[in-house]
Write an enzyme that holds these catalytic residues in place. Sequence first.
Site, PDB file in Angstrom:
ATOM      1  CB  CYS A 110      -7.104   7.479   2.454  1.00  0.00           C
ATOM      2  SG  CYS A 110      -5.488   8.235   2.299  1.00  0.00           S
ATOM      3  CB  ALA A 112     -12.038   3.491  -1.860  1.00  0.00           C
ATOM      4  N   PRO A 113     -13.342   1.989   0.747  1.00  0.00           N
ATOM      5  CG  PRO A 113     -14.438   0.145   1.656  1.00  0.00           C
ATOM      6  CD  PRO A 113     -13.139   0.906   1.715  1.00  0.00           C
ATOM      7  N   GLY A 114     -15.463   3.755   1.328  1.00  0.00           N
ATOM      8  CA  GLY A 114     -16.391   4.869   1.488  1.00  0.00           C
ATOM      9  C   GLY A 114     -17.313   4.831   2.684  1.00  0.00           C
ATOM     10  CG  ASN A 115     -18.131   1.452   5.307  1.00  0.00           C
ATOM     11  OD1 ASN A 115     -19.300   1.406   4.931  1.00  0.00           O
ATOM     12  ND2 ASN A 115     -17.341   0.392   5.331  1.00  0.00           N
ATOM     13  NE  ARG A 139      -9.350   0.190  -1.021  1.00  0.00           N
ATOM     14  CZ  ARG A 139      -9.557  -0.492   0.111  1.00  0.00           C
ATOM     15  NH1 ARG A 139      -9.507  -1.799   0.108  1.00  0.00           N
ATOM     16  NH2 ARG A 139      -9.799   0.142   1.232  1.00  0.00           N
ATOM     17  CB  CYS A 253      -8.122  -0.429  11.430  1.00  0.00           C
ATOM     18  SG  CYS A 253      -7.856  -0.532   9.690  1.00  0.00           S
TER      19      CYS A 253
END
Length: 303
Positions: A110, A112-115, A139, A253
């Site tokens: 899962c 995106a956004p890819g941090n 995304r 989160c």
Amino acid sequence: PKEIKNPFILPRYVRVNLLKSTVDKVIEYFQKNNGYELLPPVEGKELAHFKPKTFRKDFHLNDLLVFPANTDFHDHPLYLNGTLILQDKASCFPAHVLSPPPGSVVIDGCAAPGNKTSHVASLMGNKGHIFAFDLDKRRLGLLKRLTTKAGCSCIEPLNENFLEADPNDPKYADVEYILLDPSCSGSGIVSRLDQILNQKSQEENENETILDIKDTSNKLVQERLKSLSDFQLLTIQHAFKFPKVKRISYSTCSIHQIENEDVVKRALESTNEFRLSAHCIPQWKRRGLEGSVEHGRCYFIYV
Ligand code: SAM
């Protein structure tokens, strides 16, 4: 960097992208070019008392630097060239927990956004391969932009449903590491983001009732959390099916036990092959709610 007025006391965390530089070089840059003083790493509440123009290495994670809360990096050359990634500490743990060695084959289910995908690529030194799944095309576009800016060359973005990826497809035969950061209630996102998200959802849902996702006495919230946690469990159970997988990092989160400890507990009850790692980031002491999973062995981060 500019120092702006900021009512929030959370320090500003900055991840050094090891694909572009090293922590030592970045430290030297701030000392020589921006007149910053490096202080020794400290833990917890001590961080709230930050003098201007000072910075520290993070106490737990070796590619993270900590600046005063009011530091604005948006015009800083090292941010603009992708050397610095603005990423809060909690969101830097999952890649360190996974810590695939260079050359590994990884799935980010899962992404995106890819941090976190770009963080995994940074830890792997761009050596190996990362399949980065995301259902949301827009995304995933952001992931492509973000990871290109960060100099990642080992990421294959896939606009696909991770739950439908065939674990026996030969292209996943060497996958040993899976990072799962699935959609969640977002209830643990701290104040500065809370405000932005609330504003956004108010604009987007002008005529809809806005749920307070922290209000677990609300029936609608309970239903939403149940459905999110069922999905989160499915992602872990799907990850279990990849023939060579040996480590899975699961994060949310959310502050809710139903999305965290309970999901991990249900996942463990459904397998004989996987167990919680006892060795994960030993210097981090907070490990889940007592009694809810094998307390003391689980990795949970509360910020
Ligand atoms: N790991 C990301 C990061 O650090 O930048 C954030 C991931 S976000 C919490 C969850 C993502 O999962 C969303 O982008 C969503 O589109 C994606 N997603 C939800 N269900 C999915 C599925 N079944 N397969 C692939 N991606 C999915």
